[in-house]
Structures are given as structure tokens and as C-alpha cells.
Design an enzyme around this catalytic site. Structure first.
Site, PDB file in Angstrom:
ATOM      1  N   GLU A   5      18.710  36.191  17.515  1.00 42.30           N
ATOM      2  CA  GLU A   5      19.920  35.304  17.649  1.00 42.30           C
ATOM      3  C   GLU A   5      21.006  36.391  18.372  1.00 42.30           C
ATOM      4  O   GLU A   5      20.904  37.651  18.039  1.00 42.30           O
ATOM      5  CB  GLU A   5      20.793  35.232  16.417  1.00 42.30           C
ATOM      6  CG  GLU A   5      20.294  34.166  15.563  1.00 42.30           C
ATOM      7  CD  GLU A   5      20.850  33.930  14.166  1.00 42.30           C
ATOM      8  OE1 GLU A   5      21.914  34.252  14.042  1.00 42.30           O
ATOM      9  OE2 GLU A   5      20.479  33.421  13.425  1.00 42.30           O
ATOM     10  N   ASN A  18      15.643  34.456   7.329  1.00 35.50           N
ATOM     11  CA  ASN A  18      16.606  34.918   8.017  1.00 35.50           C
ATOM     12  C   ASN A  18      17.626  35.748   7.436  1.00 35.50           C
ATOM     13  O   ASN A  18      18.075  35.361   6.317  1.00 35.50           O
ATOM     14  CB  ASN A  18      17.498  33.775   8.457  1.00 35.50           C
ATOM     15  CG  ASN A  18      18.296  34.091   9.476  1.00 35.50           C
ATOM     16  OD1 ASN A  18      17.945  34.564  10.749  1.00 35.50           O
ATOM     17  ND2 ASN A  18      19.917  33.975   9.073  1.00 35.50           N
ATOM     18  N   GLU A  19      17.719  37.115   7.793  1.00 34.41           N
ATOM     19  CA  GLU A  19      18.807  37.974   7.212  1.00 34.41           C
ATOM     20  C   GLU A  19      18.778  38.165   5.975  1.00 34.41           C
ATOM     21  O   GLU A  19      19.819  37.671   5.138  1.00 34.41           O
ATOM     22  CB  GLU A  19      20.095  37.462   7.700  1.00 34.41           C
ATOM     23  CG  GLU A  19      20.141  37.243   9.575  1.00 34.41           C
ATOM     24  CD  GLU A  19      21.531  36.841   9.837  1.00 34.41           C
ATOM     25  OE1 GLU A  19      22.307  36.557   9.118  1.00 34.41           O
ATOM     26  OE2 GLU A  19      21.744  37.179  10.874  1.00 34.41           O
TER      27      GLU A  19
HETATM   28  C1  PNW Z   1      24.099  34.982  11.573  1.00 31.49           C
HETATM   29  N1  PNW Z   1      26.927  40.368  10.656  1.00 31.49           N
HETATM   30  O1  PNW Z   1      24.951  35.379  10.441  1.00 31.49           O
HETATM   31  C2  PNW Z   1      23.351  33.647  11.062  1.00 31.49           C
HETATM   32  O2  PNW Z   1      21.856  33.668  11.099  1.00 31.49           O
HETATM   33  C3  PNW Z   1      23.888  32.219  11.544  1.00 31.49           C
HETATM   34  O3  PNW Z   1      23.507  31.372  10.760  1.00 31.49           O
HETATM   35  C4  PNW Z   1      25.317  32.422  11.693  1.00 31.49           C
HETATM   36  O4  PNW Z   1      25.774  31.302  12.362  1.00 31.49           O
HETATM   37  C5  PNW Z   1      25.489  33.524  12.926  1.00 31.49           C
HETATM   38  O5  PNW Z   1      24.749  34.574  12.556  1.00 31.49           O
HETATM   39  C6  PNW Z   1      26.915  33.746  13.291  1.00 31.49           C
HETATM   40  O6  PNW Z   1      27.830  34.151  12.246  1.00 31.49           O
HETATM   41  C7  PNW Z   1      25.402  36.495  10.582  1.00 31.49           C
HETATM   42  O7  PNW Z   1      27.300  40.965   9.570  1.00 31.49           O
HETATM   43  C8  PNW Z   1      25.540  37.375   9.427  1.00 31.49           C
HETATM   44  O8  PNW Z   1      27.546  41.040  11.865  1.00 31.49           O
HETATM   45  C9  PNW Z   1      26.247  38.653   9.383  1.00 31.49           C
HETATM   46  C10 PNW Z   1      26.320  39.013  10.860  1.00 31.49           C
HETATM   47  C11 PNW Z   1      26.308  38.298  11.803  1.00 31.49           C
HETATM   48  C12 PNW Z   1      25.851  37.172  11.692  1.00 31.49           C
END
Ligand code: PNW
Length: 503
Positions: free
Chosen positions: A407, A196-197
Site C-alpha cells: 500500500e 493487514n497492519e
Molecule cells: C491503511 N499510519 O491504514 C489501511 O490498510 C487502509 O485500509 C487505509 O484506508 C489506508 O491505509 C489509508 O489510511 C493506515 O499510521 C493506518 O500512517 C495507519 C497509517 C497509515 C495507513
């Protein structure tokens, strides 16, 4: 500075916006979605499970990070979180009442291999937990989509060799862990996600210190090179595991595998400035194509990154390039996490020596003073569905793979109060607009989008921001652990029926 905006991403929000009387300017049109469009919800193990050391689970880097003193997680940890570990049956029942097709969850590596390594013992109790979860989902006609890694590396592999910082060791241990998951669960899983990410793992966890293990400039680490080594490790580990799945499991298990990349869309700060327009495209390359090009195209890092980062960026050996090329076609879909859009301005100052943005700055307001969109319950997330549609197009054009939105969602203000939380008009509105954007991308632009997983099934531990921002479509009272369905949950149930009927 973009650095500060990004670093503030997981801070507890101090925003005060009244979402009960928002100035909604955009209207939801309830545009159609294909009849076989799959909708679901998503979660991650550390954010919901609790049971931090229950039934033989080993500690992860998040168990350590959330207990540091002084706290780097708003004074909060996820030892208990939603206690989903002990409440799976009720949670699945509640989820099933919404008519979801899919549930995306992650496996806590240290629950099934407490020490994490390839020569370390397996924890059968941990395996049993996920096995039962999968069986219960299937009994409710919900297809499990499994993420192997959602940020919670076993502490022990971090202690031994720095986890992602040691490419070969990590690759071998991750392959062993994935092999175990495919062997034990794969007969019931049709869709796998390796990581994930990767951007967030590389930058937030190994440069700006916001996420575990929290590397940052002050800590005496090498933020000039470490994030890029981490990215390299993730790309190669993904390729190894995708290929292993294709060679050993795909035929008998009939499943698919890919990776989930996140990314904002960007618009130039000053539309008239060619520097800003170039910087906007550059930022997308540095965010998304960093991983997308090697993983989906089997290519090197984008030339713009190579030119800017020089030898800060690792090189792929000939053997590694071969691996990437063989693994690329194994990926059958593009997993897309997306939340918001920002403006980008080219910076003229010399960049910091560990700059990772391509010398650009992210902003919410453009040169004409126009906001990118209304703010949600957190400063970094603004409602900008048109940017979402454009990013769907950008990804489709570059990688030509069906997209699954793995997501998407937002927090609203005032949600600690149960009555405001349940009547979550702002989130409903956000979902409505983002689903309209998908419909337009499909029917007007010809982009293949196959599914949509709302983040998140329930309010949970939002990493360094603790229990502040709530992304759930189910409200969780973190004192009593009681669950209450929010109106946005019912909205999703109804709108998917309605939108699919229209197609
Ligand atoms: C995601 N951005 O993180 C994750 O996969 C989740 O675990 C988290 O709870 C969710 O989004 C909400 O924050 C992110 O840079 C990380 O925009 C970075 C970003 C967005 C979401």
C-alpha cells in the site's frame, strides 16, 4: 502529543490546502524499475464492497462500529460503500484498462463464515462471490493477492470471546477460516497475506478507540495490557496459519504467504540530540520490530520493548517460541504499507501508564522549524520520499526479505469536486516521487523491492473518517456510484511501462 496525532489519524480532515497550485519543490525523475517489477492496486472488503447483509453475510465488528450512536465514524457507514459487491465485473474491467499485474483485495470473514467460528456454518454464496472475483481477475491476466484479515472480525466471535483478546480461541477460529480459504481459493492464488497492519489493529482498535471495536481508556478496558495481548494473538495466529499453509497447501498450490506491516519512517526532531536519535530508533522498534522480529526472525519481542513495557508485554512460552521459529522461514516476502515520515522527540515527562510509544512524540516540524514535507489532503500524511527510501533500507537490512509495497498513496484536497479530483496533480506527483525512491533503493542501495500496489483502486470508506479523504486512482461519486478514472491512474499505467522500458 503523539497520542493525539495518532488518534487523529482517521478523523475527517479539516485541512484546506490548495493542491492546484502547490509549491512542488521536488522533481520527479522517472527513474527505472526492473522489467519484472509487479504493479497493482489494493483495496479492503469493508471499505468497498457494501452488500453488508447481502446473500447471507454475517455482521462484522465494523458493521456494528459504523452504526454506533453517537457516531464514531463521521456519521457514515459502509452498508453500500462503493457497492463493489454488485459491480465487480465493471470494476475489474476498469482496473484492467490500466494494465495492472496484480490486485490485492481482502476477504470479509463473515461473508464466508457468517458467525466466524470453527463450528459455525459456511455461506456458499459468500464463497461464490470471491471465487467469481478471482476467476474474473485471472481472465483479465490480473494476479489476485488475497488478504485474509483487513480489520473486519465477525461480530459473533467478538461477542463470544472478545476476538483478539482471547489468543487460543482466536487462533483456532482463524486457522479454520484460513483453511477454508486455502481449500476453496488456493488453487488460483499465488500470494496470501494473513493480517493487514497488526500495529493498527492493536493500537487503534484496542487503545485509542479510533477503529472497531473501539477500545479506549474511557470504556473501562485495560489499555495497559490489551493492545499487547492483541499483538501476541496476531503473531501466533499468523505463525500457525503460515505453517499450516506450508504443510498442507504450498506444494500443491505453489503459493507464498506472509504478513503486511505498516510503518512510518522517523527522523530525529533535533539531529544534535542523542536522546532524540535514540528515541527515533526506539519508535521504529516499537512500531515495526514489535511484529517483524517474532514473525520474520522467530525471535522474542525487541529487548527495548521488553525493558520498557515489563510485564505489560506477554511472554512466548517455549512451545510458542518453537512455533515462531518453524514459521519464520515460511514467509517469503515482506509486505510493506507505507505513507509518510515524521520527526520524533524523546519525552522527558513520565509516560502515561498505557504509553505505547516508548515515551516519544511524533511531530511534522523539527527543532529548526523545518517541515518533514508538504501536507496531503490529511494532516498525518506528508510527502517525504527520502524517508521511504530509508525505511526500505532499514527493513531490508533487518529482515533480508524481498519487499513488496502492498500500500502507498495519498488523498488530495478538494477531491469532492469531480473536476479537481480527476486532474489530481498532487497524487501524481506523490506517486512519481515514491516510485523514484524505490528505484534508488533498488539500484543505488541494493534493496530487493519486487512490487508496488497503489492504495487505492478507488475512493472508498476511510474507516472513522468516513467518505472524507479519497485515496482512489478512480473517483467514486458516492451519490450515483459512478466511477471516473483520475489522471493519476493513467499516470501509473504510463509510468510503469516507461520505467520498466528504461531498465
Ligand atoms: C491503511 N499510519 O491504514 C489501511 O490498510 C487502509 O485500509 C487505509 O484506508 C489506508 O491505509 C489509508 O489510511 C493506515 O499510521 C493506518 O500512517 C495507519 C497509517 C497509515 C495507513
Amino acid at each position: 502529543m503523539s497520542q493525539e496525532l495518532e488518534a487523529g489519524m482517521f478523523n475527517a480532515s479539516d485541512l484546506v490546502v490548495d493542491h492546484n497550485t502547490p509549491a512542488y519543490t521536488l522533481e520527479v525523475e522517472e527513474l527505472p524499475l526492473p522489467q519484472d517489477f509487479q504493479w497493482g492496486t489494493a483495496t479492503a472488503a469493508y471499505q468497498i464492497e457494501g452488500g453488508a447483509s447481502q446473500d447471507g453475510k454475517g455482521p462484522s465488528i465494523w458493521d456494528t462500529f459504523s452504526h454506533l450512536s453517537p457516531s464514531r465514524t463521521n456519521g457514515e457507514n459502509a452498508d453500500v460503500a462503493c457497492d463493489h459487491y454488485n459491480r465487480t465485473t465493471a470494476d475489474i474491467k476498469l482496473m484492467a484498462s490500466l494494465g495492472v499485474d496484480v490486485y490485492r483485495f481482502s476477504i470479509a470473514w463473515s461473508r464466508i463464515i457468517p458467525m466466524g467460528g470453527r463450528n459455525d456454518p459456511i455461506n456458499e454464496q459468500g464463497i461464490a462471490f470471491y471465487s467469481n472475483l478471482i476467476d474474473e481477475l485471472l481472465a483479465h491476466n490480473i494476479a489476485p493477492v488475497v488478504t485474509l484479515y483487513h480489520w473486519d472480525a465477525p461480530q459473533s466471535i467478538y461477542d463470544r470471546y472478545g476476538a483478539f483478546l482471547n489468543t487460543e480461541e482466536f487462533q483456532a477460529d482463524f486457522e479454520n477460516y484460513a483453511h477454508l480459504c486455502f481449500s476453496r481459493f488456493g488453487n488460483r492464488i499465488r500470494k496470501w497475506v494473513t493480517f493487514n497492519e497488526p500495529y493498527i489493529i492493536s493500537i487503534f482498535a484496542h487503545l485509542n478507540g479510533t477503529l472497531a471495536p473501539g477500545h479506549c481508556r474511557e470504556a473501562g478496558t485495560d489499555t495497559k495490557t490489551e493492545p499487547w495481548i492483541v499483538g501476541h494473538t496476531i503473531i501466533l495466529s499468523h505463525a500457525t496459519v503460515a505453517l499450516m499453509y506450508a504443510n498442507e497447501f504450498r506444494e500443491s498450490q505453489n503459493g507464498e504467504i506472509s504478513i503486511v506491516l505498516n510503518g512510518h519512517y522517523y527522523e530525529p526532531y533535533d539531529q544534535a540530540s542523542s536522546q532524540d536519535r535514540d528515541a527515533t530508533e526506539r519508535r521504529l522498534l516499537f512500531y515495526i520490530a514489535w511484529f517483524g522480529d517474532p514473525v520474520f526472525l522467530g525471535a522474542d519481542y525487541p529487548p527495548a520493548m521488553r525493558a520498557y513495557l515489563g510485564d505489560r508485554l506477554p511472554t512466548f512460552t517455549t512451545k510458542q517460541r518453537e512455533l515462531l521459529q518453524r514459521a519464520a522461514p515460511v514467509n517469503t516476502y515482506y509486505g510493506m504499507n507505507h505513507y509518510s515520515t515524521k520527526f520524533i522527540r524523546a519525552l522527558s515527562d513520565p509516560p502515561a501508564e498505557d504509553d505505547w510509544t516508548g515515551n516519544t512524540e511524533e511531530l511534522s516540524i523539527n527543532s529548526e522549524g523545518k517541515e518533514i514535507g508538504p501536507v496531503s489532503g490529511v494532516a498525518w500524511l506528508r510527502v517525504a520520499p527520502e524517508g521511504f527510501r530509508k525505511l526500505l533500507n532499514w527493513i531490508w537490512k533487518r529482515y533480508r526479505l524481498p519487499i513488496i509495497v502492498t500500500e502507498n498513496g495519498c488523498p488530495c484536497s478538494g477531491e469532492e469536486n469531480i473536476s479537481t479530483a480527476v486532474d489530481d496533480k498532487f497524487r501524481r506527483w506523490y506517486f512519481g516521487l515514491y516510485l523514484d525512491a524505490i528505484s534508488r533503493a533498488i539500484y543505488e542501495d541494493g534493496v530487493a523491492v519486487d512490487g508496488y500496489y497503489a492504495w487505492s483502486l478507488m475512493d472508498n470508506y476511510e474507516w472513522s473518517a468516513g467518505y472524507g479523504p479519497r485515496f482512489g486512482i478512480i473517483h467514486v461519486d458516492f451519490q450515483t456510484l459512478e466511477r471516473t478514472m483520475k489522471n493519476s491512474g493513467y499516470y501509473l499505467r504510463d509510468t510503469f511501462i516507461e520505467r520498466r522500458r528504461k531498465s
